[in-house]
Design an enzyme around this catalytic site. Sequence first.
Site, PDB file in Angstrom:
ATOM      1  N   HIS A 132       0.842  -1.197   0.000  1.00  0.00           N
ATOM      2  CA  HIS A 132       0.000   0.000   0.000  1.00  0.00           C
ATOM      3  C   HIS A 132       0.877   1.247   0.000  1.00  0.00           C
ATOM      4  O   HIS A 132       1.813   1.341   0.803  1.00  0.00           O
ATOM      5  CB  HIS A 132      -0.930  -0.017   1.207  1.00  0.00           C
ATOM      6  CG  HIS A 132      -2.106  -0.908   0.988  1.00  0.00           C
ATOM      7  ND1 HIS A 132      -2.014  -2.265   1.144  1.00  0.00           N
ATOM      8  CD2 HIS A 132      -3.363  -0.651   0.591  1.00  0.00           C
ATOM      9  CE1 HIS A 132      -3.191  -2.800   0.853  1.00  0.00           C
ATOM     10  NE2 HIS A 132      -4.029  -1.848   0.513  1.00  0.00           N
ATOM     11  N   ARG A 393      -5.610 -11.253  -4.322  1.00  0.00           N
ATOM     12  CA  ARG A 393      -6.703 -10.342  -3.987  1.00  0.00           C
ATOM     13  C   ARG A 393      -7.206  -9.656  -5.255  1.00  0.00           C
ATOM     14  O   ARG A 393      -6.421  -9.189  -6.062  1.00  0.00           O
ATOM     15  CB  ARG A 393      -6.236  -9.280  -3.014  1.00  0.00           C
ATOM     16  CG  ARG A 393      -7.329  -8.277  -2.632  1.00  0.00           C
ATOM     17  CD  ARG A 393      -6.707  -7.116  -1.880  1.00  0.00           C
ATOM     18  NE  ARG A 393      -7.693  -6.164  -1.441  1.00  0.00           N
ATOM     19  CZ  ARG A 393      -7.489  -4.843  -1.402  1.00  0.00           C
ATOM     20  NH1 ARG A 393      -6.335  -4.333  -1.772  1.00  0.00           N
ATOM     21  NH2 ARG A 393      -8.424  -4.027  -0.987  1.00  0.00           N
ATOM     22  N   GLU A 513     -15.935  -4.327   3.866  1.00  0.00           N
ATOM     23  CA  GLU A 513     -15.257  -3.048   4.079  1.00  0.00           C
ATOM     24  C   GLU A 513     -16.130  -1.807   4.015  1.00  0.00           C
ATOM     25  O   GLU A 513     -15.610  -0.698   4.112  1.00  0.00           O
ATOM     26  CB  GLU A 513     -14.061  -2.920   3.130  1.00  0.00           C
ATOM     27  CG  GLU A 513     -14.347  -3.288   1.698  1.00  0.00           C
ATOM     28  CD  GLU A 513     -13.078  -3.327   0.837  1.00  0.00           C
ATOM     29  OE1 GLU A 513     -12.108  -2.639   1.170  1.00  0.00           O
ATOM     30  OE2 GLU A 513     -13.083  -4.033  -0.184  1.00  0.00           O
ATOM     31  N   ASP A 552     -11.774   1.644   4.505  1.00  0.00           N
ATOM     32  CA  ASP A 552     -12.956   1.973   3.711  1.00  0.00           C
ATOM     33  C   ASP A 552     -14.182   2.141   4.594  1.00  0.00           C
ATOM     34  O   ASP A 552     -15.040   2.980   4.317  1.00  0.00           O
ATOM     35  CB  ASP A 552     -13.178   0.924   2.619  1.00  0.00           C
ATOM     36  CG  ASP A 552     -12.270   1.216   1.438  1.00  0.00           C
ATOM     37  OD1 ASP A 552     -11.169   0.627   1.380  1.00  0.00           O
ATOM     38  OD2 ASP A 552     -12.626   2.074   0.609  1.00  0.00           O
ATOM     39  N   ARG A 590      -5.604  -3.209   8.155  1.00  0.00           N
ATOM     40  CA  ARG A 590      -5.447  -1.881   8.745  1.00  0.00           C
ATOM     41  C   ARG A 590      -4.151  -1.224   8.299  1.00  0.00           C
ATOM     42  O   ARG A 590      -3.182  -1.890   7.973  1.00  0.00           O
ATOM     43  CB  ARG A 590      -5.515  -1.962  10.279  1.00  0.00           C
ATOM     44  CG  ARG A 590      -4.601  -2.954  10.917  1.00  0.00           C
ATOM     45  CD  ARG A 590      -5.111  -3.380  12.299  1.00  0.00           C
ATOM     46  NE  ARG A 590      -5.074  -2.310  13.253  1.00  0.00           N
ATOM     47  CZ  ARG A 590      -4.087  -2.098  14.138  1.00  0.00           C
ATOM     48  NH1 ARG A 590      -3.034  -2.876  14.141  1.00  0.00           N
ATOM     49  NH2 ARG A 590      -4.147  -1.115  14.991  1.00  0.00           N
ATOM     50  N   ARG A 725      -9.788   6.149  -3.299  1.00  0.00           N
ATOM     51  CA  ARG A 725      -9.214   5.110  -2.428  1.00  0.00           C
ATOM     52  C   ARG A 725      -8.989   5.722  -1.044  1.00  0.00           C
ATOM     53  O   ARG A 725      -8.720   6.927  -0.915  1.00  0.00           O
ATOM     54  CB  ARG A 725      -7.904   4.577  -3.004  1.00  0.00           C
ATOM     55  CG  ARG A 725      -8.147   3.703  -4.222  1.00  0.00           C
ATOM     56  CD  ARG A 725      -6.985   2.799  -4.496  1.00  0.00           C
ATOM     57  NE  ARG A 725      -7.198   1.515  -3.875  1.00  0.00           N
ATOM     58  CZ  ARG A 725      -7.084   0.331  -4.501  1.00  0.00           C
ATOM     59  NH1 ARG A 725      -6.763   0.269  -5.761  1.00  0.00           N
ATOM     60  NH2 ARG A 725      -7.288  -0.795  -3.860  1.00  0.00           N
TER      61      ARG A 725
HETATM   62  P1  PGA Z   1      -7.221  -0.690  -0.393  1.00  0.00           P
HETATM   63  O1  PGA Z   1      -6.641  -0.437   1.061  1.00  0.00           O
HETATM   64  O2  PGA Z   1      -7.366   0.648  -1.052  1.00  0.00           O
HETATM   65  O3  PGA Z   1      -6.200  -1.552  -1.002  1.00  0.00           O
HETATM   66  O4  PGA Z   1      -8.528  -1.379  -0.194  1.00  0.00           O
HETATM   67  C1  PGA Z   1      -7.159   0.558   1.815  1.00  0.00           C
HETATM   68  C2  PGA Z   1      -6.223   0.859   2.952  1.00  0.00           C
HETATM   69  O5  PGA Z   1      -5.412   0.019   3.333  1.00  0.00           O
HETATM   70  O6  PGA Z   1      -6.316   1.964   3.473  1.00  0.00           O
END
Ligand code: PGA
Length: 888
Positions: A132, A393, A513, A552, A590, A725
């Site tokens: 991420h 995923r 989510e 999310d 998280r 996002r």
């Molecule tokens: P994602 O992750 O955008 O890959 O769903 C969200 C995040 O970790 O804040």
Amino acid sequence: MSEAHTISQNPDIRFLGRMLGNVIRHYGGETLYRRTEYIRSASVDRARGLADAESIDPGLDALSLDDTLAFVRGFMLFSMLANLAEDRQGVAAEPGADVAHAVERLRGEGIGDEAIAALLKDALIAPVLTAHPTEVRRKSVIDHRNRIAELMQLRDTGAVETPEGEPVELAIERQIALLWQTRPLRRERLYVADEVETARTYFQDVFLPVLPALYARWERALGERPPSFVRPGSWIGGDRDGNPFVTADSLRLALSRGAETAIAHYLDCLHALGAELSVSSGLADVEPAVIALAEASHDEAAARIDEPYRRAISGIYARLSASFEALTGHAPPRPTRIVADPYSSPEALAADLRVLGRSIGGAGGPLAGPGPLGRLIRAVETFGFHMATLDLRQNSAVHERVVGELLARAGVEAVYAALDEAGRVALLLRELGSARLLSSPFADYSDETRSELEIARAAAEAHARYGPASIRAYIVSMCKSVSDLLEVHILLKEAGLFVPGKPPAIMAVPLFETIADLEAAPFIMRDWFGLPGIVEWARERGRQEVMLGYSDSNKDGGYLTSVWSLYRASEALRDIFAEASVAMQLFHGRGGAVGRGGGSSFAAIRGQPTGTVQGCIRITEQGEVIAAKYGTPESAATNLEAITAATLLASLEPPSLSGSDKARFEDAMAELSRTAFQDYRGLVYETDGFRSFFRQMTPIAEIATLKIGSRPASRTKSDAIEDLRAIPWVFSWAQARVMLPGWYGVGHALAAFGDKALLREMAEAWPFFAPTLGNLEMVLAKSDMGIAARYAGLVEDRQTADAIFGRIRDGWYRTRDILLEVTDQSRLLEKTPGLDTSIRLRMPYVEPLNLLQIELLKRHRAGEADPRIAEGIQLSINAIATALRNSG
Ligand code: PGA
């Protein structure tokens, strides 16, 4: 920076600040040094109330663009070094957050060692590294930082010289000078292969050596050898939700690099063991099984003929070399002349190693403990031939399209998307009951479908090469129904990973989510368990995993409603799983910032509802959190201890609340969540002009240009908050020092709640509520409405800006005031002095960065074309993120 002006009591910060000051003076010149010092001390004075808080720092105006870039770099490095010093002081480490303390505590509460052993038998603790995009620092910068950390440790021992003969302090200054001359921003975009490589170094340098060493410590605390229950995982190369650059090749690359690294490590360990285990059969009893391995080894060297362990190790080494070659396609770095068959699996290797272990430890004494051989066995048990279990995923919407296309091309169903849920489920079950495949090598598919099929096939290849532990879970983002899970089984079937009537070789894992999906989660899982075969397969596998999305749900419903929905969903899922007699494994998605579920993992795991952990937990570790937690072997050990200790306590300690208190607290929380939800949704989703207010007030657009991750910043072109996002959402609020996702709506809810005494009681006694407020408090302490107001000044439509910012500012003060009332404090962080000092000392350093960023944003948005402006904005984003630590 100058010692006189450094207000910290932390001697390491003083020392490192002085070194950095020397470096800036030497390489940046006296003028830059003096300007930087001036701005810094003026900010500190303002923060201490010695200067007018509203006045803008006059020193900032005097900076040329070049000076600005150098200044921002200096402040960023100072923040990084200060973080390092704090980490060393253990500001981040929680007292009692280690396994030995947890075991002692459990014993003190009358929980026997048998209960602990029984729990660990089926336990699984998995930190899962993801790519991420919130780590703003380049790997080179982090590497320098880690080297400084090592040198500081050496300095602690009183050493004046490094083993290479360099004076330690000079070596530190040298490293800082290199940092000063290292470009902090990436020139090129980041590729998935870069992310794979970065993760690989964490496994090689940290997880591989640290985990086996930790087990030796845990074995002493537990009084017996626990099974290998910690299994670090990874998403890098497997998570393609919204990242078109993750392909079947990424999957292959991630696993082959992992395998290469893991097996090369085992070969090194074996080589060292061969040197060490010089035991002669004339001087010790050696078990026949070892002699058998020695005889089979083809090591006939006369000099070793009475050294059965060495000979056995030669044979093991030869077989493992053959495995290395078979899996990587090339010879290992230190080849052997002995020709042997490769091991069929890591278990077969571990079995041979255990033969040696049993024999050498057979007589008890010092050779029976977990020495180098024991550590190697641990490593093989933990990392197998694949290193990190890689999850797949993808978004449910993609599966729906792909399965729809397969069904249509095969002539089974023309428009799958038009079917209702019952129709879809019936159709998918029918398909899953038949051995016939849907895909055809001769059909013409869309790129998307081809790519998804190829991924599934690459996963099947991986299982065949590295074993089933290489990929265990397939996460379905935005899971809303059981058909979303069945669609995964269809794709697995196309690759031979699902055969009718047998458990799928990879588990489909729903990710819930949004607030609505979290509420629906227990019902979806009940329906899931109602489908033929599902419960039996889950039992056979040992568990079913459910993933919960923190960010999310926060973006959707605000902080309080998000944490409450996650809590409620966990409890409700626990009951559904109990009814179905299936073991539940929760996977917590998280990030580092509180708006993304950040905060102490120890407190978060301990605060999980009773009965929802049971020895099994997976947690994502992302972005800047990875370097903070796993950057050095010491920090990795501290953090792995903390999550393991918390898992033990959360699983085995009796609930701390009585049933009636719990019910009272939960009723109150439900009401608080309702009020907070309305307030949050009212602002974010129902206020005219909010979208453009947010886009103009924060550097969201500029954040999207940072080269910090391989995936695009957004999934769609829409600028709706719903489609953004969660990461850039949280990140941009942090830069503007609002940190709205970490608190908005809470103050309104707490203030509107009638029974303040009850709130106080909850804050005191409820392991869920206390960290919820603690994290909120940290966010409030890092946000700053004065600075935020200046960012609001960037918004063109003044009237809307004043109205919306007015609501945010009022909300912030309301939240702070009521928080102080409920936690019985006269100022923020009064009861957490360590954190208080850390934040109070550090925030003054962020302010000038914010002010410069605002200035640069103004000039950039006004169309000034000087490339140093864009560079300055990016640098300032880096510097602010570094200083705030958990911003992304
Ligand atoms: P994602 O992750 O955008 O890959 O769903 C969200 C995040 O970790 O804040």
